[in-house]
Design a protein around this motif. Structure first.
Motif, PDB file in Angstrom:
ATOM      1  N   ALA B  51     -11.056   6.607  -6.734  1.00  0.00           N
ATOM      2  CA  ALA B  51     -11.931   6.740  -7.909  1.00  0.00           C
ATOM      3  C   ALA B  51     -11.714   8.064  -8.628  1.00  0.00           C
ATOM      4  O   ALA B  51     -11.986   8.181  -9.830  1.00  0.00           O
ATOM      5  CB  ALA B  51     -13.392   6.589  -7.485  1.00  0.00           C
ATOM      6  N   THR B  97      -2.220   2.845  -3.699  1.00  0.00           N
ATOM      7  CA  THR B  97      -2.254   1.388  -3.578  1.00  0.00           C
ATOM      8  C   THR B  97      -3.678   0.876  -3.710  1.00  0.00           C
ATOM      9  O   THR B  97      -3.926  -0.154  -4.347  1.00  0.00           O
ATOM     10  CB  THR B  97      -1.659   0.951  -2.226  1.00  0.00           C
ATOM     11  N   THR B  98      -4.614   1.586  -3.098  1.00  0.00           N
ATOM     12  CA  THR B  98      -6.024   1.201  -3.226  1.00  0.00           C
ATOM     13  C   THR B  98      -6.429   1.211  -4.696  1.00  0.00           C
ATOM     14  O   THR B  98      -7.093   0.287  -5.185  1.00  0.00           O
ATOM     15  CB  THR B  98      -6.910   2.167  -2.411  1.00  0.00           C
ATOM     16  N   ARG B 101      -4.983  -1.821  -6.483  1.00  0.00           N
ATOM     17  CA  ARG B 101      -5.648  -3.078  -6.131  1.00  0.00           C
ATOM     18  C   ARG B 101      -7.026  -3.196  -6.774  1.00  0.00           C
ATOM     19  O   ARG B 101      -7.407  -4.251  -7.247  1.00  0.00           O
ATOM     20  CB  ARG B 101      -5.812  -3.181  -4.612  1.00  0.00           C
ATOM     21  N   ILE B 102      -7.790  -2.109  -6.742  1.00  0.00           N
ATOM     22  CA  ILE B 102      -9.180  -2.266  -7.186  1.00  0.00           C
ATOM     23  C   ILE B 102      -9.343  -2.086  -8.695  1.00  0.00           C
ATOM     24  O   ILE B 102     -10.255  -2.651  -9.277  1.00  0.00           O
ATOM     25  CB  ILE B 102     -10.157  -1.352  -6.420  1.00  0.00           C
ATOM     26  N   TYR B 103      -8.463  -1.318  -9.327  1.00  0.00           N
ATOM     27  CA  TYR B 103      -8.586  -1.152 -10.771  1.00  0.00           C
ATOM     28  C   TYR B 103      -7.600  -2.030 -11.532  1.00  0.00           C
ATOM     29  O   TYR B 103      -7.606  -2.061 -12.759  1.00  0.00           O
ATOM     30  CB  TYR B 103      -8.418   0.320 -11.164  1.00  0.00           C
TER      31      TYR B 103
END
Lengths: 498, 158
Positions: B51, B97-98, B101-103
């Motif tokens: 974030a 990578t996170t 994937r989430i955005y």
């Protein structure tokens, strides 16, 4: 054929057995190692979880002025620094003879429940969800948060944002994102102003909704895999937790309650300032970590379990509406089978996360957070004990301070230490259930790790330097010679040593 | 307000050379013009750091490493499914990578400055070698911040 011992703690004839090590155990904080001793027929004779402990830190803090402790102890651990910050502050409250003002206590509670929320979110969404959503022996390359993010992007996003929200609660109450100084001996050094309160309030209802959905996911996983979840690594244990005066769950302050494995109360509302009269720490030659036990039951049978499963089942009620409703469902589910199940811990942990989100909301509506009376000092004492229910269980900080204000003695009993024997029991049960007599595979060894991860052990290792987190599984023959070694590097690749 | 450049340092000052990244941040604050730059520090990388990358133009992760060539390495980090996770701590690639994937969009151009450390035990001091690496890394970081463009930084990748 070699005789097999019942409890799997110590093999009768270890000299003829081959050794398998899981070193370190993955997705736990710090360095843990599991060793298995097997005979030529793959029958298991000994299972042990070895962990490096906090003793070095206890020495490290000696000689420091007492007011430094709440800040210094945060360097124990990169995962639960706030828990140590608050436990040390409570101990120092005793040193300075303080009774906290309402504002100070509520700001600290807000910080603490923010820590519980973010820690539980990390564990459920990041550390254990890969096992639970994909299966314990699923493709190891996908069994991680990246795999979860690919297959369940919305769940992964909620995990990130819940965690972020908890971190923001900590930042606002502790003054900084890390190395917070908000909690001090005798109180706090800042309140929560209206702007900060409103900043958190705008998101808190969403956090409650997501937490409730997480409880639903945890309960559905249990229901869909009932036989597995009921039996996996399940064992009976005595329990220890802190409760409020009326028996309610209280993660910040209260008296100690212990019950035996049949539910009989051993002591209740015990004043933790004299914890050494009821808890003693045993040592075993094969582990750096101590083995605490209840004095009244003795070292052999007096071990116990702490943490979310204990707190949810052994508190009389949870004092927030949605979490109490969830607790009632948990307790009643399938005749109460989840209440003693090792994997029921995940469900209990999500109930606590929901409770934490509700507590945060309620505190944010409390005008005492904006009070100006932040510190209270009384008569100076030489000994201080602080106890909280940290994310992983009961956390005890104990200090002795001399007339020059220097800490001359420090004893910490952290949640993972309380759970030392319980974790060993869980992995021995898993070894009996799944590994005994089988050819070992990565998937089977992961069953051991799944049992450990249910406790979310935190092993004090804020050192995380790149390249320092390998996994090594070593196979030795009956003469002790190395047959094969498989190593997993920090970047996730496996390689076989010649 | 979000600053376009993020420097995210990870390390624990009470564990010997693990203090390298936080110390580099502190020295940057003292000796460098940091307009448009946000400095963040944490014990270790975690999922929520994804974030922190939102709306950034350039990101540098600073860390200490045992297997890093002395005095430091500097490389372009990219999302990478192979960087799986084995503890509460994440690799920079896993954070990226996170984010991806989430955005559902590529993360900003991100680089890793990894300073070589020798000793990471609790209560130990920074080693003499690490002090030298720190000084060289500070000079390198100042050079990077004089020309904060991905194309330029690519040229410095080792």
């Amino acid at each position: 054929m070699t005789e097999i011992t019942d409890n799997l703690e110590t093999a009768a004839h270890p000299e003829n057995l081959r050794r398998v090590a899981i070193d370190p155990v993955s997705r736990v904080e710090g360095h843990g190692k599991v060793t298995l001793l097997l005979d030529e027929n793959d029958r298991i004779h000994q299972v042990r979880l070895h962990i490096v402990e906090f003793r070095g830190f206890e020495k490290f803090i000696q000689g420091r002025p007492y007011w430094e402790a709440p800040v210094m102890v945060q360097r124990l651990c990169g995962i639960c620094p706030v828990s140590h910050h608050i436990a040390a502050s409570k101990a120092m409250d005793m040193i300075v003879g303080a009774t906290l003002t309402p504002t100070a206590e509520k700001v600290r509670r807000l910080m603490h429940y923010g820590q519980i929320l973010q820690s539980h979110a990390l564990h459920f969404f990041h550390l254990c969800s890969p096992d639970l959503l994909f299966g314990f022996d699923s493709d190891v390359a996908k069994r991680n948060i990246i795999g979860v993010a690919a297959a369940y992007p919305e769940i992964a996003k909620q995990g990130v944002l819940l965690r972020k929200f908890g971190q923001e609660v900590i930042r606002i109450t502790a003054g900084k994102r890390i190395h917070g100084t908000g909690s001090i001996p005798g109180g706090v050094n800042k309140n929560v102003n209206i702007e900060e309160r409103d900043y958190l309030l705008k998101d808190v209802e969403q956090m409650i909704t997501w937490s409730k959905e997480a409880v639903d996911i945890a309960s559905q996983l249990f229901e869909q895999n009932l036989k597995l979840y009921n039996n996996f690594g399940t064992f009976k244990a005595h329990t220890l937790n802190m409760v409020r005066a009326d028996g309610a769950m209280d993660l910040y302050h209260g008296g100690l309650r212990a019950r035996d494995m049949d539910g009989n109360t051993l002591f209740d509302h015990y004043d933790y300032r004299h914890y050494w009269d009821i808890i003693f720490e045993d040592v075993k030659p094969w582990s750096y970590m101590k083995f605490p036990f209840l004095r009244s039951l003795g070292p052999e049978t007096g071990w116990y379990r702490v943490g979310p499963l204990t707190r949810v089942t052994q508190s009389d009620f949870i004092p927030t509406t949605l979490a109490e409703h969830a607790r009632n469902s948990f307790m009643a589910f399938n005749g109460g089978s989840a209440t003693g199940a090792t994997l029921g811990t995940h469900w209990a942990r999500m109930i606590e996360m929901l409770h934490s989100a509700e507590v945060i909301r309620d505190l944010l509506h409390d005008p005492d957070l904006q009070g100006d009376d932040l510190v209270n000092i009384g008569e100076r004492q030489e000994r201080g004990v602080g106890v909280i229910e940290a994310p992983r269980g009961t956390l005890i900080h104990h200090y002795k301070v001399d007339e020059h204000d220097q800490i001359i003695r420090c004893n910490l009993i952290v949640s993972t230490t309380h759970n030392n024997q319980a974790m060993n029991e869980a992995i021995r049960q898993v070894a009996r259930q799944y590994l005994d007599g089988k050819k070992l595979t990565e998937g089977l060894l992961n069953h051991i790790e799944v049992a450990i991860r249910a406790f979310d052990p935190c092993l004090s290792c804020a050192t995380h330097a790149l390249g320092k987190m390998p996994l090594e599984v070593e196979l030795l023959d009956t003469e002790g010679g190395r047959v094969d070694t498989l190593t997993r590097s920090a970047n996730g690749t496996f390689y076989q040593q010649e | 307000m979000t600053f376009p450049i993020l420097i995210l340092a990870v390390g624990n000052e009470s564990r010997g050379d693990d203090a390298l990244a936080p110390l580099l941040l502190r020295q940057l604050k003292q000796h460098t013009d940091l307009s448009g730059v946000e400095l963040l520090e944490d014990f270790q990388l975690q999922i929520e750091h994804a974030a922190d990358l939102v709306d950034r133009e350039l990101v540098i992760f600073v860390d200490a490493g045992m297997d890093t060539p002395a005095p430091y390495s500097f490389y372009h980090a990219r999302p990478d499914d192979d960087h799986t996770l084995f503890s509460h701590a994440l690799a920079p690639e896993a954070v990226l990578t996170t984010y991806l994937r989430i955005y559902k969009q590529p993360p900003p151009p991100s680089y890793v400055l990894c300073l070589r450390g020798e000793q990471f035990e609790l209560g130990t001091q920074l080693t003499q070698q690490a002090r030298q690496h720190l000084q060289l890394a500070l000079e390198f970081m100042q050079k990077l911040l004089q020309e904060p463009r991905a194309l330029v930084w690519e040229g410095y990748c080792i």
